[in-house]
Design a protein around this motif. Structure first.
Motif, mmCIF file in Angstrom:
data_model
loop_
_atom_site.group_PDB
_atom_site.id
_atom_site.type_symbol
_atom_site.label_atom_id
_atom_site.label_comp_id
_atom_site.label_asym_id
_atom_site.label_seq_id
_atom_site.Cartn_x
_atom_site.Cartn_y
_atom_site.Cartn_z
ATOM 1 N N ALA A 92 0.824 -1.217 0.000
ATOM 2 C CA ALA A 92 0.000 0.000 0.000
ATOM 3 C C ALA A 92 0.857 1.265 0.000
ATOM 4 N N GLY A 93 2.187 1.092 0.151
ATOM 5 C CA GLY A 93 3.084 2.238 0.126
ATOM 6 C C GLY A 93 3.119 3.027 1.412
ATOM 7 N N SER A 94 2.735 2.411 2.524
ATOM 8 C CA SER A 94 2.726 3.114 3.804
ATOM 9 C C SER A 94 4.152 3.417 4.259
ATOM 10 N N THR A 95 4.360 4.595 4.813
ATOM 11 C CA THR A 95 5.661 4.987 5.352
ATOM 12 C C THR A 95 5.682 4.936 6.877
ATOM 13 N N LYS A 96 4.605 4.370 7.461
ATOM 14 C CA LYS A 96 4.523 4.250 8.910
ATOM 15 C C LYS A 96 4.227 2.806 9.299
ATOM 16 N N ILE A 97 4.705 2.398 10.454
ATOM 17 C CA ILE A 97 4.458 1.056 10.957
ATOM 18 C C ILE A 97 2.972 0.903 11.257
ATOM 19 N N LEU A 98 2.344 -0.079 10.621
ATOM 20 C CA LEU A 98 0.905 -0.322 10.740
ATOM 21 C C LEU A 98 0.091 0.919 10.380
ATOM 22 N N GLY A 99 0.703 1.793 9.592
ATOM 23 C CA GLY A 99 0.016 2.991 9.146
ATOM 24 C C GLY A 99 -0.129 4.070 10.207
ATOM 25 N N ARG A 100 0.490 3.866 11.406
ATOM 26 C CA ARG A 100 0.288 4.817 12.493
ATOM 27 C C ARG A 100 1.581 5.284 13.144
ATOM 28 N N PHE A 101 2.551 4.391 13.296
ATOM 29 C CA PHE A 101 3.739 4.699 14.089
ATOM 30 C C PHE A 101 4.911 5.071 13.185
ATOM 31 N N GLU A 102 5.588 6.142 13.554
ATOM 32 C CA GLU A 102 6.693 6.657 12.757
ATOM 33 C C GLU A 102 7.944 5.818 12.979
ATOM 34 N N PRO A 103 8.539 5.225 11.926
ATOM 35 C CA PRO A 103 9.773 4.450 12.087
ATOM 36 C C PRO A 103 10.996 5.355 12.068
ATOM 37 N N ALA A 104 12.119 4.810 12.489
ATOM 38 C CA ALA A 104 13.362 5.584 12.451
ATOM 39 C C ALA A 104 13.757 5.887 11.006
#
Length: 395
Positions: A92-104
């Motif tokens: 889906a091209g999400s840039t966040k973990i599970l669509g919610r949490f910001e990764p490093a």
């Protein structure tokens, strides 16, 4: 505990420096000491919960082989759920973990894991669990009624689904290791399913070609699903090859060299559990000129633990793996479940020489559970005599 009560340094932050500058303070030099007491307390609690709760619960509380196999099934189901979630958000091209949490770093996370190689290590452990259960159902459930509802096809499907996500995560090293493990898995499956008219060499060749072909198909399918990951893997590999041609080694070799220097300065007790990222980045002390940024991990679990805990600490940590294995060898009975689990444990311990999978709670917890399960299963096999001497020797 002793080192946390005997701090040897005091950090101070200077303008222009992201990492603290360490100033030595008065302490008892012949006792274990730590550079930063709060970090050592935190890491000690985490290590205690891992060593004294997770593994021992699986070993002492569980007293039936069926319960241990149920735990292994739960591990597989959990990994499949994580793999499906990772596939969904990756595609889906999400840039966040599970669509919610910001990764490093949005390039490196997969599913609920912030770093791709840690997800790959978790998949390797899960494949070991799949291999263990598959061998159990292949070797133990021989009567027709059990064979007609054998869960082996489900286990094979799980191994392929999870394997699809390893290259998709971008982990090159784990893709290679998973592929090698999957080939071994397929070889055992084919050797069991091929007709008896074939001799051992013919079975090995046929099953090896089948395993290699399946792994190649899995790899190509995975890389075709996500162009960005494929391009990133090609770009990094090309850069590393170009650097080697110019005589420049990969960065992790230099950080291992600098970590060894850190260890040699305090070889007996080390600098204190959990203090690596503060000590290694102490300005002008250990890091060479090849590094352009600060480091949190050594990309080598064994070296980092040596630097933090010294030779005494690394021997104590090694006993966490050695003692159960010795118990398994001396008091247990060899069986396919324990053999697969122990083989996977040793693979991850070897992988820790070039990566830091054990620094991730999910991987280290699962590793501890598999050690406990493999040891307890072999002891229960010996107690109940499930495998005959002949079968034990054949395994």
């Amino acid at each position: 505990v002793i080192s946390a009560l005997n701090p040897s340094h005091e950090p101070s932050y200077l303008p222009g420096f992201e990492s603290p500058v360490l100033s030595e303070r008065t302490h008892v030099e012949w006792l274990p000491a730590t550079t930063l007491a709060p970090e050592t307390f935190t890491r000690s609690l985490a290590l205690f919960s891992l060593v004294a709760i997770t593994g021992p619960c699986a070993f002492f509380i569980v007293s039936r082989r069926g319960t241990l196999r149920a735990i292994l099934w739960f591990i597989i189901v959990n990994s499949v759920v994580l793999a499906i979630a990772g596939l969904f958000f990756k595609l889906a091209g999400s840039t966040k973990i599970l669509g919610r949490f910001e990764p490093a770093d949005a390039r490196y996370f997969f599913s609920t894991f912030t770093y791709k190689n840690h997800w790959g290590a978790y998949c390797l452990l899960t494949l070991g669990v799949i291999g263990a259960l598959t061998r159990y159902y292949m070797e133990c459930a021989r009567d027709d009624s059990r064979r007609s509802r054998s869960p082996v096809p489900v286990l094979i499907l799980c191994s392929l689904l999870i394997g699809l996500t390893v290259p998709l995560s971008g982990s090159r090293s784990c893709s290679i290791l998973y592929g090698l493990m999957l080939v071994c898995y397929i070889v055992q499956l084919c050797a069991h399913a091929l007709p008896e008219s074939l001799n051992r060499t013919q079975k090995f060749l046929v099953s090896s070609f089948a395993g290699l072909g399946l792994c190649l198909l899995l790899l190509l399918t995975s890389l075709a699903m996500h162009k960005e990951t494929r391009d990133e893997m090609v770009r990094v590999t090309s850069r590393q090859i170009d650097n080697l041609k110019e005589g420049q080694l990969e960065t992790r070799f230099y950080i291992s060299r600098d970590t060894l220097k850190m260890y040699l300065e305090k070889p007996i007790w080390g600098w204190g559990l959990g203090t690596y990222r503060f000590v290694i980045n102490d300005p002008g002390r250990f890091l060479g000129d090849e590094h352009e940024y600060a480091y949190i991990y050594a990309h080598n679990d064994w070296l980092q633990y040596m630097a933090e805990t010294g030779v005494v600490g690394i021997l104590l940590l090694a006993m966490l793996f050695a003692a159960p294995y010795i118990l398994h060898r001396l008091k247990g009975m060899r069986n396919p479940v324990s053999s697969w689990l122990w083989g996977t444990v040793f693979l991850i311990l070897s992988y820790s020489i070039v990566e830091f999978p054990c620094r991730t709670p999910a991987v280290s917890s699962l590793l501890t559970i598999l050690i406990a399960a493999a040891t307890k299963y072999s002891l229960l096999e010996q107690r109940h005599g499930r495998w005959s001497r002949r079968e034990s020797e054949r395994i």
